[in-house]
Design a protein around this motif. Structure first.
Motif, PDB file in Angstrom:
ATOM      1  N   GLY A   8      48.761  47.801  24.216  1.00  0.00           N
ATOM      2  CA  GLY A   8      47.871  48.781  23.609  1.00  0.00           C
ATOM      3  C   GLY A   8      47.562  49.975  24.473  1.00  0.00           C
ATOM      4  N   ALA A   9      47.887  49.927  25.768  1.00  0.00           N
ATOM      5  CA  ALA A   9      47.583  51.027  26.678  1.00  0.00           C
ATOM      6  C   ALA A   9      48.806  51.339  27.526  1.00  0.00           C
ATOM      7  CB  ALA A   9      46.405  50.660  27.581  1.00  0.00           C
ATOM      8  N   LEU A  10      48.975  52.616  27.845  1.00  0.00           N
ATOM      9  CA  LEU A  10      50.098  53.004  28.689  1.00  0.00           C
ATOM     10  C   LEU A  10      49.947  52.397  30.077  1.00  0.00           C
ATOM     11  CD1 LEU A  10      52.655  54.802  28.714  1.00  0.00           C
ATOM     12  CD2 LEU A  10      51.211  56.641  29.635  1.00  0.00           C
ATOM     13  N   VAL A  11      48.745  52.447  30.620  1.00  0.00           N
ATOM     14  CA  VAL A  11      48.444  51.925  31.949  1.00  0.00           C
ATOM     15  C   VAL A  11      47.106  51.200  31.899  1.00  0.00           C
ATOM     16  CG1 VAL A  11      47.739  52.590  34.281  1.00  0.00           C
ATOM     17  CG2 VAL A  11      49.769  53.614  33.274  1.00  0.00           C
ATOM     18  N   THR A  12      47.013  50.075  32.584  1.00  0.00           N
ATOM     19  CA  THR A  12      45.767  49.326  32.707  1.00  0.00           C
ATOM     20  C   THR A  12      45.385  49.248  34.178  1.00  0.00           C
ATOM     21  OG1 THR A  12      46.333  47.977  30.772  1.00  0.00           O
ATOM     22  CG2 THR A  12      44.626  47.118  32.245  1.00  0.00           C
ATOM     23  N   PRO A  13      44.142  49.558  34.535  1.00  0.00           N
ATOM     24  CA  PRO A  13      43.729  49.389  35.940  1.00  0.00           C
ATOM     25  C   PRO A  13      43.956  47.959  36.411  1.00  0.00           C
ATOM     26  CG  PRO A  13      42.100  50.666  34.737  1.00  0.00           C
ATOM     27  CD  PRO A  13      43.073  50.144  33.717  1.00  0.00           C
ATOM     28  N   GLY A  14      44.517  47.819  37.595  1.00  0.00           N
ATOM     29  CA  GLY A  14      44.928  46.505  38.069  1.00  0.00           C
ATOM     30  C   GLY A  14      43.822  45.495  38.198  1.00  0.00           C
ATOM     31  N   THR A  15      42.630  45.940  38.571  1.00  0.00           N
ATOM     32  CA  THR A  15      41.538  44.970  38.730  1.00  0.00           C
ATOM     33  C   THR A  15      41.094  44.401  37.389  1.00  0.00           C
ATOM     34  OG1 THR A  15      39.989  46.841  38.798  1.00  0.00           O
ATOM     35  CG2 THR A  15      40.668  45.891  40.904  1.00  0.00           C
ATOM     36  N   ASP A  16      41.370  45.112  36.283  1.00  0.00           N
ATOM     37  CA  ASP A  16      41.069  44.567  34.960  1.00  0.00           C
ATOM     38  C   ASP A  16      41.982  43.396  34.624  1.00  0.00           C
ATOM     39  OD1 ASP A  16      39.251  46.593  34.782  1.00  0.00           O
ATOM     40  OD2 ASP A  16      40.273  47.711  33.198  1.00  0.00           O
ATOM     41  N   VAL A  17      43.115  43.332  35.287  1.00  0.00           N
ATOM     42  CA  VAL A  17      44.093  42.267  35.038  1.00  0.00           C
ATOM     43  C   VAL A  17      44.012  41.197  36.124  1.00  0.00           C
ATOM     44  CG1 VAL A  17      46.550  41.728  34.794  1.00  0.00           C
ATOM     45  CG2 VAL A  17      45.632  43.858  33.831  1.00  0.00           C
ATOM     46  N   PHE A  18      44.093  41.627  37.383  1.00  0.00           N
ATOM     47  CA  PHE A  18      44.129  40.686  38.502  1.00  0.00           C
ATOM     48  C   PHE A  18      42.744  40.196  38.916  1.00  0.00           C
ATOM     49  CE2 PHE A  18      48.096  43.119  39.350  1.00  0.00           C
ATOM     50  CZ  PHE A  18      48.994  42.063  39.398  1.00  0.00           C
ATOM     51  N   GLY A  19      41.723  41.002  38.660  1.00  0.00           N
ATOM     52  CA  GLY A  19      40.396  40.691  39.172  1.00  0.00           C
ATOM     53  C   GLY A  19      40.149  41.391  40.497  1.00  0.00           C
ATOM     54  N   GLY A  20      38.934  41.231  41.019  1.00  0.00           N
ATOM     55  CA  GLY A  20      38.532  41.933  42.224  1.00  0.00           C
ATOM     56  C   GLY A  20      39.318  41.561  43.462  1.00  0.00           C
ATOM     57  N   ARG A  21      39.907  40.373  43.505  1.00  0.00           N
ATOM     58  CA  ARG A  21      40.694  39.943  44.662  1.00  0.00           C
ATOM     59  C   ARG A  21      41.842  40.916  44.939  1.00  0.00           C
ATOM     60  NH1 ARG A  21      41.860  38.561  49.540  1.00  0.00           N
ATOM     61  NH2 ARG A  21      43.711  37.261  49.796  1.00  0.00           N
TER      62      ARG A  21
END
Length: 295
Positions: free
Chosen positions: A113-126
């Motif tokens: 649904g999005a061209l790019v997703t911020p990585g912390t939204d996927v991986f988490g804060g780690r």
């Protein structure tokens, strides 16, 4: 006098990550780069400030651009425009879409649904901690080893369900045929009706089998063009089209326009220096010396 540095490898992650490229440039004229559609998910850990990305050149340079230190991109069918500043550094991964559940904790379709997703939204804060550790290291082999270890631990602890075997076999069949097979042949191979197969395939990857096949075919054509330019030769587009399963030269040009927003010659004119620098780096394993180019 600018510098351009690229080092590439194939991580030992059981095929989940197809390639990893470390890059560093300095003293370059600011520009826009076209991130092309491919059969792989894109993950980038920036080591030199946020990356600005958007679906159009105007948006990439404006306030609507997504700016993030860790980029996660799904399978898309149009170019992503990325701002290239005077200096930049990072590690870019090409991730197999069917490894998304293990590495990202979600199916590849969730990124569609999005061209790019911020990585912390996927991986988490780690992931931010990992990025900071990468920035603190000086050697590419150490950076690659750190990132590989992080991903291996994520895969070991993954709990996002399994890819259906019919979808996994469908992807493998398309890859073996380099995107040149038919939907009917694929459907018979996995013993599913075309409609059912398309539904399951899209639910996992975000693309239909036909769309994935077309991307795979284009990827092979683009790679052939890139190799020629990297070797200092002028690509024979008619030969490339024939060798990669296109009906004719015009169909290859059509796909170039669709996936790059430009003709093959127009895209090459924009990307020639990037291609030559990347191809000049070779395909060395981690720990081998990287190559530096001075334009």
């Amino acid at each position: 006098m600018g510098s351009r540095e690229f080092v590439r490898t194939v991580p030992r992650l059981d095929g989940m990550v197809v390639s990893a490229t470390g890059y560093r440039t300095a003293g370059q004229r600011p520009a826009l780069h076209r991130g092309l559609p491919s059969p792989w998910l894109t993950v980038i850990f920036s080591l030199d400030g946020p990356i600005a990305t958007a679906a159009t050149p105007e948006a990439a340079r404006g306030t609507d651009a997504v700016r993030t230190d860790i980029v996660v991109g799904g399978l898309h069918q149009s170019p992503a425009y990325v701002v290239q500043p005077e200096h930049e550094a990072g590690i870019q991964l090409a991730v197999h879409p069917l490894a998304a559940r293990a590495l990202l904790g979600l199916p590849a379709a969730a990124l569609a649904g999005a061209l790019v997703t911020p990585g912390t939204d996927v991986f988490g804060g780690r992931a931010d901690d990992v990025r900071a550790q990468l920035c603190a290291l000086d050697r590419w082999p150490d950076r690659f080893a750190l990132l590989s270890g992080y991903l291996r631990r994520r895969a070991a602890g993954a709990d996002a369900g399994r890819v259906r075997p019919e979808v996994a076999e469908a992807w493998a069949w398309l890859a073996r045929h380099r995107g040149a097979g038919t939907l009917g042949g694929l459907s018979r191979h996995v013993a599913l009706g075309e409609r059912r197969l398309t539904t399951l395939f899209r639910a996992e990857t975000g693309l239909t089998p036909k769309q994935a096949a077309r991307l795979m075919r284009f990827e092979h054509a683009r790679a052939a063009v890139t190799r020629a330019v990297g070797a200092g030769a002028r690509p024979d587009l008619a030969r490339v089209a024939a060798d990669t399963g296109y009906c004719d030269h015009s169909h290859l040009v059509r796909d170039f326009r669709r996936y790059t927003g430009a003709s093959p010659t127009g895209w090459l004119a924009e990307e020639c220096r990037n291609i030559q620098a990347r191809e000049g780096s070779g395909g060395e394993e981690w720990g081998h010396e990287h190559h530096r180019t001075h334009p």
